[in-house]
Design a protein around this motif. Structure first.
Motif, PDB file in Angstrom:
ATOM      1  N   ALA A   1       0.866  -1.182   0.000  1.00 49.07           N
ATOM      2  CA  ALA A   1       0.000   0.000   0.000  1.00 49.07           C
ATOM      3  C   ALA A   1       0.898   1.226   0.000  1.00 49.07           C
ATOM      4  O   ALA A   1       1.797   1.341   0.835  1.00 49.07           O
ATOM      5  CB  ALA A   1      -0.893  -0.004   1.231  1.00 49.07           C
TER       6      ALA A   1
ATOM      7  N   ARG B   1      -4.641  -7.855  -3.194  1.00 47.54           N
ATOM      8  CA  ARG B   1      -4.915  -6.428  -3.169  1.00 47.54           C
ATOM      9  C   ARG B   1      -4.040  -5.782  -2.094  1.00 47.54           C
ATOM     10  O   ARG B   1      -3.477  -6.480  -1.259  1.00 47.54           O
ATOM     11  CB  ARG B   1      -6.389  -6.169  -2.912  1.00 47.54           C
TER      12      ARG B   1
ATOM     13  N   ARG C   1      -2.934  -4.104   1.294  1.00 45.43           N
ATOM     14  CA  ARG C   1      -3.372  -4.296   2.680  1.00 45.43           C
ATOM     15  C   ARG C   1      -4.149  -3.059   3.103  1.00 45.43           C
ATOM     16  O   ARG C   1      -3.684  -1.945   2.977  1.00 45.43           O
ATOM     17  CB  ARG C   1      -2.128  -4.480   3.546  1.00 45.43           C
ATOM     18  N   ASP C   2      -5.363  -3.267   3.617  1.00 48.38           N
ATOM     19  CA  ASP C   2      -6.154  -2.140   4.088  1.00 48.38           C
ATOM     20  C   ASP C   2      -6.270  -2.194   5.608  1.00 48.38           C
ATOM     21  O   ASP C   2      -5.717  -3.086   6.259  1.00 48.38           O
ATOM     22  CB  ASP C   2      -7.529  -2.112   3.416  1.00 48.38           C
ATOM     23  N   ALA C   3      -6.989  -1.243   6.167  1.00 48.18           N
ATOM     24  CA  ALA C   3      -7.112  -1.151   7.625  1.00 48.18           C
ATOM     25  C   ALA C   3      -7.749  -2.404   8.213  1.00 48.18           C
ATOM     26  O   ALA C   3      -7.366  -2.854   9.296  1.00 48.18           O
ATOM     27  CB  ALA C   3      -7.930   0.083   7.997  1.00 48.18           C
TER      28      ALA C   3
ATOM     29  N   ALA D   1     -11.162   0.866  11.111  1.00 46.17           N
ATOM     30  CA  ALA D   1     -11.405  -0.244  10.182  1.00 46.17           C
ATOM     31  C   ALA D   1     -12.890  -0.543  10.061  1.00 46.17           C
ATOM     32  O   ALA D   1     -13.387  -0.854   8.964  1.00 46.17           O
ATOM     33  CB  ALA D   1     -10.647  -1.490  10.646  1.00 46.17           C
TER      34      ALA D   1
ATOM     35  N   ASN E   1     -15.058   1.198   7.351  1.00 44.33           N
ATOM     36  CA  ASN E   1     -14.919   0.794   5.956  1.00 44.33           C
ATOM     37  C   ASN E   1     -15.884  -0.358   5.648  1.00 44.33           C
ATOM     38  O   ASN E   1     -15.485  -1.498   5.468  1.00 44.33           O
ATOM     39  CB  ASN E   1     -13.470   0.385   5.675  1.00 44.33           C
TER      40      ASN E   1
ATOM     41  N   SER F   1     -15.546  -2.709   2.316  1.00 43.18           N
ATOM     42  CA  SER F   1     -14.476  -3.700   2.166  1.00 43.18           C
ATOM     43  C   SER F   1     -15.055  -5.114   2.195  1.00 43.18           C
ATOM     44  O   SER F   1     -15.978  -5.404   2.951  1.00 43.18           O
ATOM     45  CB  SER F   1     -13.443  -3.559   3.287  1.00 43.18           C
TER      46      SER F   1
END
Length: 168
Positions: A59, A87, A89-91, A124, A127, A130
């Motif tokens: 990211a 993809r 890395r998200d929160a 997180a 979101n 997601s």
């Protein structure tokens, strides 16, 4: 994929697989086979049997935990990794993979660390779009991450949101 030349082997494998899209179906066996080299040198399957990601694209150019090896992030290899479903890395992935495991040992994190963790958990949860949101909510329901202090004894414990008894 264990030696130094494994990056070159992975590049060739990814190019081959990219040219054969039938091998990348929804029930693709490759999702659970160790074919991804991470930046830390370890090798993992793209996803666990429960569907959780074992590898992430970086990211904002940063290599964090479980990030794919930088030499695999260009050209056909990157295209293949994206088609495979990797993809950034998200929160949510950070909370599921890094924060919640801190509470599985039953040890209380330092108060400042716990406060930081709660802020990251709340961020997180915002979101909702997601694909990991439901997995996060399910995991939070069973993880003891809420600090509770018994007013009588003063003992601090961790409780899960679904716990039926907060104090005894």
């Amino acid at each position: 994929l264990v030696s130094c030349h494994c990056v070159a082997c992975a590049l060739r494998l990814f190019r081959f697989l990219l040219k054969h899209p039938s091998l990348l179906s929804d029930d693709c066996v490759l999702l659970n086979v160790t074919i991804i080299k991470l930046a830390d040198g370890s090798n993992v399957a793209p996803f666990g049997y429960g569907g959780e990601a074992n590898a992430f694209l970086p990211a904002d150019g940063e290599c964090g935990p479980k990030t794919v090896h930088p030499q695999l992030l260009k050209g056909d290899a990157l295209t293949f990794l994206r088609k495979l479903g990797l993809r950034p890395r998200d929160a949510l992935a950070e909370v599921i993979g890094d924060i919640l495991p801190q509470y599985e040992s039953g040890q209380l994190p330092e108060e400042s660390k716990h406060a930081q963790n709660l802020r990251r958990i709340f961020h997180a949860l915002e979101n909702r779009e997601s694909q990991d949101h439901k997995a996060l909510v399910d995991k939070l329901e069973t993880t003891e991450f809420l600090r509770a202090t018994n007013a009588k004894s003063g003992k601090v414990t961790l409780q899960s949101p679904s716990s039926s008894v907060y104090f005894k």
